[in-house]
Scaffold this motif. Structure first.
Motif, PDB file in Angstrom:
ATOM      1  N   VAL A 198       0.851  -1.187   0.000  1.00 44.87           N
ATOM      2  CA  VAL A 198       0.000   0.000   0.000  1.00 44.87           C
ATOM      3  C   VAL A 198       0.884   1.234   0.000  1.00 44.87           C
ATOM      4  O   VAL A 198       1.803   1.370   0.797  1.00 44.87           O
ATOM      5  N   SER A 199       0.605   2.136  -0.930  1.00 50.61           N
ATOM      6  CA  SER A 199       1.333   3.390  -1.029  1.00 50.61           C
ATOM      7  C   SER A 199       0.315   4.523  -1.109  1.00 50.61           C
ATOM      8  O   SER A 199      -0.623   4.469  -1.907  1.00 50.61           O
ATOM      9  N   VAL A 200       0.499   5.522  -0.263  1.00 49.71           N
ATOM     10  CA  VAL A 200      -0.398   6.672  -0.231  1.00 49.71           C
ATOM     11  C   VAL A 200       0.451   7.926  -0.291  1.00 49.71           C
ATOM     12  O   VAL A 200       1.439   8.053   0.428  1.00 49.71           O
ATOM     13  N   SER A 201       0.091   8.853  -1.178  1.00 46.65           N
ATOM     14  CA  SER A 201       0.837  10.109  -1.242  1.00 46.65           C
ATOM     15  C   SER A 201      -0.122  11.285  -1.393  1.00 46.65           C
ATOM     16  O   SER A 201      -1.155  11.170  -2.053  1.00 46.65           O
ATOM     17  N   PHE A 202       0.219  12.370  -0.753  1.00 50.68           N
ATOM     18  CA  PHE A 202      -0.545  13.612  -0.834  1.00 50.68           C
ATOM     19  C   PHE A 202       0.299  14.613  -1.606  1.00 50.68           C
ATOM     20  O   PHE A 202       1.394  14.957  -1.182  1.00 50.68           O
ATOM     21  N   THR A 203      -0.181  15.056  -2.768  1.00 52.52           N
ATOM     22  CA  THR A 203       0.536  16.035  -3.572  1.00 52.52           C
ATOM     23  C   THR A 203      -0.445  17.097  -4.051  1.00 52.52           C
ATOM     24  O   THR A 203      -1.407  16.778  -4.752  1.00 52.52           O
ATOM     25  N   ASN A 204      -0.195  18.347  -3.678  1.00 50.80           N
ATOM     26  CA  ASN A 204      -1.066  19.453  -4.089  1.00 50.80           C
ATOM     27  C   ASN A 204      -2.549  19.130  -3.849  1.00 50.80           C
ATOM     28  O   ASN A 204      -3.382  19.252  -4.732  1.00 50.80           O
TER      29      ASN A 204
END
Length: 140
Positions: A114-120
């Protein structure tokens, strides 16, 4: 011997013998977030592709917000919006929500990588699902 006396009360046997039917779902255009039609009718898919559609849609539905869905369906990721917690904690909670959402489906046996990223202000999720039909990658 006692099991022969009470043939209707054998939950262990019932669970072992229970088999799920082939999973079926309407094909989905992930880019435009709409169902796919063929000759005016929805296109049906089965197996791991159908489970992928279920997973993608479940991750995009806010849990508890729509009375049409059961309370077990959907994700709580929107609850992280505006939280003033460290980024690592927010990411950890998002990963937990993703796992929790996807493991509700009995056709999904495991959620990996599981990979989660917050970008803009955009949340991106990716993971690999082990389904009863094989592995499938989710990008939501």
């Amino acid at each position: 011997e006692w099991m022969n006396l009470f043939p209707m009360i054998q939950p262990e046997l019932e669970l072992k013998d229970a088999s799920l039917p082939m999973y079926k779902e309407i094909a989905w255009d992930f880019e435009h977030n709409i169902p796919i039609y063929k000759n005016g009718s929805p296109k049906w898919i089965t197996g791991k592709e159908a489970v992928l559609v279920w997973a993608w849609k479940a991750l995009h539905v806010q849990k508890y917000s729509y009375p049409i869905y059961s309370w077990n369906y959907g994700c709580q990721l929107e609850s992280l919006i505006g939280q003033t917690v460290p980024e690592e904690l927010k990411q950890s909670e998002a990963m937990r929500y993703v796992r929790q959402t996807l493991t509700e489906n009995p056709y999904i046996t495991d959620v990996k990588e599981v990979s989660v990223s917050f970008t803009n202000d955009v949340l991106s999720i990716s993971c690999i699902l082990n389904t009863r039909y094989g592995e499938v990658k989710v990008n939501a």
